[in-house]
Design an enzyme around this catalytic site. Structure first.
Site, PDB file in Angstrom:
ATOM      1  N   PRO A 120      23.175 110.399  85.223  1.00  0.00           N
ATOM      2  CG  PRO A 120      21.832 108.544  85.678  1.00  0.00           C
ATOM      3  CD  PRO A 120      23.200 108.932  85.163  1.00  0.00           C
ATOM      4  CG  PHE A 170      25.880 130.536  83.216  1.00  0.00           C
ATOM      5  CD1 PHE A 170      25.339 129.298  83.522  1.00  0.00           C
ATOM      6  CD2 PHE A 170      26.577 131.214  84.209  1.00  0.00           C
ATOM      7  CE1 PHE A 170      25.486 128.746  84.779  1.00  0.00           C
ATOM      8  CE2 PHE A 170      26.729 130.666  85.473  1.00  0.00           C
ATOM      9  CZ  PHE A 170      26.174 129.433  85.758  1.00  0.00           C
ATOM     10  CE  LYS A 178      14.222 114.796  73.397  1.00  0.00           C
ATOM     11  NZ  LYS A 178      12.812 115.103  73.003  1.00  0.00           N
ATOM     12  CD  GLU A 229      21.425 126.261  76.333  1.00  0.00           C
ATOM     13  OE1 GLU A 229      21.274 127.410  76.769  1.00  0.00           O
ATOM     14  OE2 GLU A 229      22.550 125.758  76.116  1.00  0.00           O
TER      15      GLU A 229
HETATM   16 MO1  MOS Z   1      25.020 128.571  76.366  1.00  0.00          MO
HETATM   17  S1  MOS Z   1      23.996 130.291  76.246  1.00  0.00           S
HETATM   18  O1  MOS Z   1      24.551 127.585  75.221  1.00  0.00           O
HETATM   19  O2  MOS Z   1      26.569 128.762  76.735  1.00  0.00           O
END
Ligand code: MOS
Length: 744
Positions: free
Chosen positions: A638, A247, A707, A711
């Protein structure tokens, strides 16, 4: 409109995760599970004060304890060569671990015990006695707002989001008929990936290092370590085959990694160092505590006249940390007057780090709650308010969007959640003891693409091995890359394998900022195209018409190479190898953004809808339904896209309702270091989730039409929850998390 978008059912039947089986079987080895001959174990000793100086370090008892090989600290460190090149007077770029007796935060690594087993190292670490000259530490943001500074970065990046910004008139909201002017608080959040950070450092020779390491970028870690230890870059090898979540916490080298390398140098054996779960709260960064002031002014018809947004975030005493908290306020809505201000407050805390949706997740909480507050003042539907201020081009860069399907997102999501059941008045919908509310919020994140390379090894039996240095922190990179290659070549996915997480593989960026598919996927397309051209060249030896074949028309079908331009001209793949007596064909490919990247503004978008039920007596919030509608261009994989987006909603619910790193500001010690105190959502907290993808191609970012996704699936979820809670109860909670005590 014909149905192009993807819903749950479409995604469930898609290709499964290629490494799913080894992961669920426990056959996938994560760093801490790797065993090497002569392995030793390092356990850190941490400071227990927030600021001061170590005056004595008594390591005798620890050194005499069974199995202990060495106790290493600033008193006997082999030293990090790069530190000696740095100016001691200027602000440090990273914590210079074991470089001095100075303490900058509570929990700072001050020594490491190396022993023949982990248990013995841990016991011996408890025997190290530290004496300090203690000073007052400062870790509370509000109490220290007077120390807020403009980041140094603002000077070198005048157009960036840390520089004071003005479009039109400052504080134009003050002239508007309808106003919102509020403060919002995002507490610090710890990343807490399932896998704790771990490293195994082995010196192969005096100037040659191999690391098995948890990292989001094998090559970037190798380069950083090579610089720190002044080694030839090619002499540092980093392996990170499996990473169990990150993360953002593994986007850089942290002190524990430097310590493991120093320790391995000292003991001349491989050293394994695994962080304790508690250490994951303060040794590998965190989303920083941030106070935001947002003011919006609008006219009766909902047109926003002015927006002012200021952000104050924590950083450490030795290093600046900044993130794009204010970007969304500049580009999301068509507003003539916008001013933003970004400040950081240096405190006795460790340096924060990017955490999923870094900046925007924090910024969108304030902006999208303020938008919701404005909608009630205007007595206007929150979706209608957003549509009234829809930006048909990027108002910040004044460029056209590469693609923007936000309107479709609002429409699809409103229908799916049943937005028509929402009551315009708050606290007006109740079933038994539960108050019911609906909330919406928007998310966005830049759609990035960098340069990358890949290598293909193709065999006569039609199997293909692809390699790239890219990390996979969990989203399913091998799966999406396999899907891209399978589609490009026509080859069955079962014939393809994808290897990653090795710094000696072809060039790749870090896995961060949602750029992997766009960047590495483009390199896979280039590599597959090169492979097809190479095969066609060999086919031309047998059939001259293959000379004119173009990559786009070439497919591998079964055991044959096919040219869709000339259906009769098939050749057997195996014959292309046998004609030259070749065992395999190795092809490389590179890809980088082209000219289009300068002509458009690239963003991914998301809209999140939440149905929340709030218990009238206890204040417990139950999320009943969550719908995320995503504009991330064409979805290349998907099923893994759906999983990634589920993770985003779960993270957003944690951010909204539970997650909070609490410090004891008397000592700067983290109070909520364990999972007993730091709450994350569990299965029972997670509702029915509907993920929907608009699935419309972005024409400009990359050949796949995709795209970024990683995030935007969390950005906007927390404000959607807060807005649903307000709709249910009439209580506006502006400081996360929304715990029951704030609702009764
Ligand atoms: Mo992330 S915050 O793009 O690992």
């Amino acid at each position: 409109m014909s149905k192009k978008h993807l819903e749950n059912a479409d995604m469930e039947t898609a290709m499964s995760r290629v490494d799913g089986r080894v992961k669920v079987m426990g056959a996938a080895k994560y760093t801490a599970e790797v065993q090497l001959p002569e392995l030793t174990y390092g356990v850190l000793v941490e400071s227990t004060i927030g600021q001061g100086v170590i005056t004595a370090l008594d390591t005798k008892k620890a050194e005499w304890a069974p199995g202990v090989i060495a106790v290493i600290s600033h008193l006997n460190t082999p030293g990090v060569p790069e530190y000696k090149l740095q100016n001691q007077d200027v602000i440090q770029k990273q914590l210079r671990v074991f470089d001095s007796p100075n303490i900058y935060y509570n929990g700072q690594p001050i020594a490491v015990v190396v022993a023949d087993t982990f248990e013995r190292a841990r016991y011996a670490a408890s025997l190290v006695k530290v004496t300090y000259a203690k000073q007052q530490s400062y870790s509370n943001l509000e109490d220290n707002l007077s120390k807020a500074v403009v980041p140094k970065k603002a000077k070198s990046d005048p157009k960036g989001f840390t520089t004071d910004f003005l479009r039109g008139k400052a504080e134009a909201f003050r002239d508007a008929e309808f106003q919102v002017n509020e403060e919002y608080i995002q507490p610090s959040e710890a990343h807490h990936p399932m896998e704790p950070h771990s490293i195994i450092a082995t010196w192969e020779a005096a100037d040659k290092l191999t690391l098995v390491d948890k990292t989001q970028g094998s090559q970037q870690t190798a380069a950083s370590i090579a610089k720190s230890f002044q080694l030839p870059p090619e002499n540092v090898k980093v392996l990170s085959t499996y990473v169990g979540g990150a993360f953002g916490s593994a986007l850089r080298v942290w002190p524990h990694e430097i310590v493991a390398i120093l320790a391995a140098k000292k003991v001349q054996k491989p050293v394994k160092l695994v962080l304790h779960r508690n250490q994951m709260s303060y040794m590998v960064g965190y989303r920083p505590y941030t106070l935001q002031k947002v003011a919006i002014g609008a006219s009766k018809d909902g047109k926003i006249v002015g927006l002012s947004h200021a952000s104050y975030g924590k950083t450490s005493m030795y290093e600046e940390f900044t993130e794009n908290v204010l970007i969304m306020s500049r580009m999301m809505y068509d507003i003539p007057n916008v001013d933003t201000k970004y400040r950081i407050v240096p405190l006795n805390v460790s340096t924060p780090a990017p955490m999923r949706g870094p900046g925007e997740a924090t910024g969108s909480f304030a902006l999208e709650c303020a938008m919701d507050e404005l909608s009630y003042k205007l007595n206007m539907d929150p979706i209608a308010l957003r549509l009234a201020n829809y930006a048909s081009q990027d108002p910040d860069k004044k460029m056209p969007w590469s693609s923007n399907y936000l309107k479709e997102c609002y429409e699809l999501g409103a229908e799916k959640i049943g937005w028509n059941k929402r009551k315009a008045q708050p606290d007006a919908n109740q079933e038994g003891e539960w108050k019911i509310g609906y909330g919406v919020a928007t998310g966005t994140f830049g759609a990035f693409r960098g340069g990358a390379s890949a290598k293909a090894t193709f065999k006569p039996d039609g199997t293909l091995l692809l390699q790239s240095a890219i990390a996979d922190i969990g989203p399913g990179t091998a799966t999406s890359m396999t899907a891209i290659a399978a589609k490009n070549l026509g080859l069955a996915p079962e014939k393809i394998s994808f290897q990653l997480g090795n710094s000696t593989f072809p060039k790749a960026p870090m896995q961060g900022g949602s750029n992997t598919v766009a960047t590495v996927g483009s390199a896979i397309v280039a590599t597959c195209d090169n492979l097809k051209v190479e095969l066609a060249k060999r086919a031309a030896v047998q059939k001259p018409e293959w000379k004119n074949a173009i990559a786009k028309n070439i497919k591998i079908v079964g055991t044959q190479l096919i040219n869709s331009d000339d259906a009769s001209s098939k050749v057997e793949i195996a014959s292309l190898f046998s004609q030259d007596n070749l065992a395999e064909l190795v092809v490389k490919g590179d890809a980088a953004p082209g000219e289009e990247s300068k002509k458009y503004s690239f963003y991914s978008f998301s809209v999140h809808f939440i149905e929340a039920h709030v218990h009238e007596l206890t204040g417990v919030v139950k999320i009943k339904n969550a719908v995320s509608v995503i504009d991330c261009g064409t979805v290349v994989s998907p099923k893994t896209a759906r999983s990634q987006s589920m993770g985003g909603i779960v993270g957003g619910i944690g951010m909204a309702l539970m997650e909070e790193v609490v410090l004891d500001d008397r000592t700067g010690r983290t109070v909520t270091a364990s999972f007993g105190d730091y709450h994350v959502p569990v299965q029972a907290d997670i509702p029915q989730m509907d993920m929907m993808f608009v699935n419309e191609r972005d024409p400009y970012l990359n050949p796949m039409g995709s795209k970024g996704l990683g995030e935007i699936v969390i950005i906007g979820v927390a404000p959607a929850v807060a807005n649903a809670v307000y709709n249910a109860t009439g209580k506006r909670v502006r400081d996360l998390p929304i715990t029951p005590d704030k609702l009764i």
